[in-house]
Enzyme design. Structure first.
Site, short mmCIF file in Angstrom:
data_model
loop_
_atom_site.label_atom_id
_atom_site.label_comp_id
_atom_site.label_asym_id
_atom_site.label_seq_id
_atom_site.Cartn_x
_atom_site.Cartn_y
_atom_site.Cartn_z
N ASP A 27 -116.20 -45.09 -34.96
CA ASP A 27 -115.88 -46.38 -35.21
C ASP A 27 -117.00 -46.48 -33.96
OD1 ASP A 27 -114.64 -48.48 -34.89
OD2 ASP A 27 -114.15 -48.87 -32.20
N SER A 28 -117.51 -48.08 -34.56
CA SER A 28 -118.31 -49.07 -33.38
C SER A 28 -118.21 -48.22 -31.96
CB SER A 28 -119.09 -50.12 -33.91
OG SER A 28 -117.73 -50.67 -33.26
N TYR A 59 -120.71 -54.09 -33.30
CA TYR A 59 -120.89 -53.94 -35.43
C TYR A 59 -120.44 -55.40 -36.10
CZ TYR A 59 -121.55 -49.27 -35.66
OH TYR A 59 -122.58 -47.92 -36.23
N GLY A 60 -119.70 -56.27 -35.61
CA GLY A 60 -119.20 -57.34 -35.75
C GLY A 60 -120.78 -58.08 -36.12
N CYS A 90 -112.54 -47.55 -38.17
CA CYS A 90 -113.20 -48.92 -37.98
C CYS A 90 -112.91 -49.98 -39.52
CB CYS A 90 -115.07 -49.24 -37.32
SG CYS A 90 -116.06 -50.88 -37.19
N ASN A 91 -112.65 -51.14 -39.33
CA ASN A 91 -112.36 -52.00 -40.21
C ASN A 91 -114.00 -52.97 -40.56
OD1 ASN A 91 -109.12 -53.20 -40.43
ND2 ASN A 91 -110.03 -52.33 -38.84
N THR A 92 -114.79 -53.20 -39.84
CA THR A 92 -116.32 -53.66 -40.79
C THR A 92 -116.95 -52.34 -40.67
OG1 THR A 92 -115.82 -54.45 -38.05
CG2 THR A 92 -118.12 -54.94 -39.22
N GLU A 172 -114.54 -52.69 -24.71
CA GLU A 172 -115.46 -51.69 -24.33
C GLU A 172 -115.67 -51.45 -23.14
OE1 GLU A 172 -117.53 -49.58 -26.02
OE2 GLU A 172 -115.90 -50.57 -28.10
N CYS A 204 -109.09 -55.29 -35.98
CA CYS A 204 -110.19 -54.72 -36.11
C CYS A 204 -109.72 -53.52 -34.72
CB CYS A 204 -111.47 -55.26 -35.05
SG CYS A 204 -111.71 -54.63 -33.94
N THR A 205 -109.87 -51.99 -34.50
CA THR A 205 -109.31 -51.04 -34.11
C THR A 205 -109.19 -51.46 -32.51
OG1 THR A 205 -111.25 -49.90 -34.64
CG2 THR A 205 -109.07 -49.02 -35.94
N HIS A 206 -109.90 -51.95 -32.50
CA HIS A 206 -109.81 -52.49 -30.46
C HIS A 206 -108.99 -53.04 -30.26
CE1 HIS A 206 -114.38 -51.42 -30.85
NE2 HIS A 206 -114.38 -51.38 -29.81
N1 DGL Z 1 -113.40 -51.75 -33.92
C1 DGL Z 1 -114.04 -52.44 -34.79
C2 DGL Z 1 -113.46 -52.63 -36.49
O1 DGL Z 1 -112.28 -52.62 -36.47
C3 DGL Z 1 -114.97 -52.91 -34.10
C4 DGL Z 1 -115.98 -53.93 -34.38
C5 DGL Z 1 -117.00 -54.42 -33.53
O2 DGL Z 1 -118.34 -53.50 -33.55
O3 DGL Z 1 -117.41 -55.45 -33.90
O4 DGL Z 1 -113.64 -53.84 -36.23
#
Ligand code: DGL
Length: 292
Positions: A27-28, A59-60, A90-92, A172, A204-206
């Site tokens: 993940d990011s 990453y968004g 990570c969806n992104t 984070e 988003c996994t966060h």
């Molecule tokens: N966990 C990410 C996702 O699922 C991260 C988002 C990010 O880094 O902006 O999209």
């Protein structure tokens, strides 16, 4: 899309992975640990190597090409660690990378990806209005567009797409149950609830770490759906199909080894103490080798 050069040429033919090798998860940042924990519970004999690209999170707001390159580097790192499969938690990152990665590594290194879990929300919504909270990059990707077209449109369910760039940095830094976080959520969720949304897809996994705050704000008015269990099941299916389920018992040793690309392993350690369930043994270290 412009091409990404593979960082290293792959061995030809690629060696078949070993069943007792670890699962690689990327993940990011630390959001993908929500997926890693589901996998650790669902597959109790597996070890996990987790890569958090904390040097580049979030990453968004990044461009499609930049997300694709960072993701390729991360997956290459997991492959070089001897992982048997990679989960892009990570969806992104998944939005721009899955086709390229699968084409590059082929079937000897399977890649599992994520897309916001819209289908169960569409099936269960009473109001026929569902909301999806994800990064702007996730909504630019084709995967989410395909899912909307396949499930929401035929069922005539309205999909409210919501973004909020404050949330990932809040998670984070361990500030996910704070007043600041709740205010940030309210800014984007109040209008969705006012428009009649009864389901919120955590795209988003966060965001699974925001569940408590969201439930305190909206209670039963908003049902929450995340991808964790579905991804764990999908990972298990692929491992089974490829005869890669581990037979090791994981009674001793570290099950979840976390590596971060930034220099912040020490600071993150205190955040992870609250985030990772106590029954999962884990460690965290900085990646020392240079990537790319
Ligand atoms: N966990 C990410 C996702 O699922 C991260 C988002 C990010 O880094 O902006 O999209």
């Amino acid at each position: 899309m412009s091409a990404i050069l593979p960082l290293y040429p792959l061995e030809n033919p690629m060696p078949k992975a070993l069943a007792n090798a670890p699962i690689g998860i990327f993940d990011s940042g630390i959001g993908g640990l929500s997926i890693a924990q589901e996998i650790a519970h669902y597959l109790p004999n597996e070890r996990i190597v987790y890569y958090a690209d904390t040097a580049h999170v979030p990453y968004g707001p990044r461009t499609d090409q930049n997300i694709r390159e960072l993701t390729a580097q991360a997956i290459e790192w997991l492959y070089r660690q001897g992982c048997k499969i990679a989960v892009v938690a990570c969806n992104t990152a998944s939005a721009f990378s899955l086709d390229y990665l699968r084409e590059h590594y082929g079937e000897n290194f399977p890649i599992v990806g994520l897309v916001p879990a819209l289908k169960p929300a569409v099936l269960q919504s009473q109001s026929k209005v569902v909301s999806v909270l994800a990064t702007p990059a996730t909504f630019r990707g084709q995967l989410i567009k395909d899912v909307i077209q396949r499930f929401a449109e035929p069922a005539q369910v309205e999909v409210l797409t919501i973004t909020n760039l404050d949330l990932v940095p809040l998670v984070e830094s361990g500030r996910y149950n704070t007043l600041e976080c709740k205010q940030s959520l309210q800014k984007v969720l109040d209008p969705a609830v006012a428009k009649g949304a009864d389901y919120l897809v955590l795209g988003c996994t966060h965001y699974p770490y925001l569940k408590q705050s969201i439930q305190e704000l909206y209670g039963a008015k908003l049902s929450l759906i995340d991808s964790g269990l579905a991804v764990a099941r999908q990972t298990a299916r692929i491992l089974l199909k490829n005869e890669l389920i581990s037979t090791d018992s994981q009674e001793s040793g570290v099950r979840l080894r976390c590596f971060v690309s930034g220099q912040n392993a020490k600071e993150l350690e205190s955040v992870l103490k609250h985030l990772i369930q106590p029954e999962i043994t884990w460690s965290i270290e900085n990646i020392v080798e240079k990537l790319g």
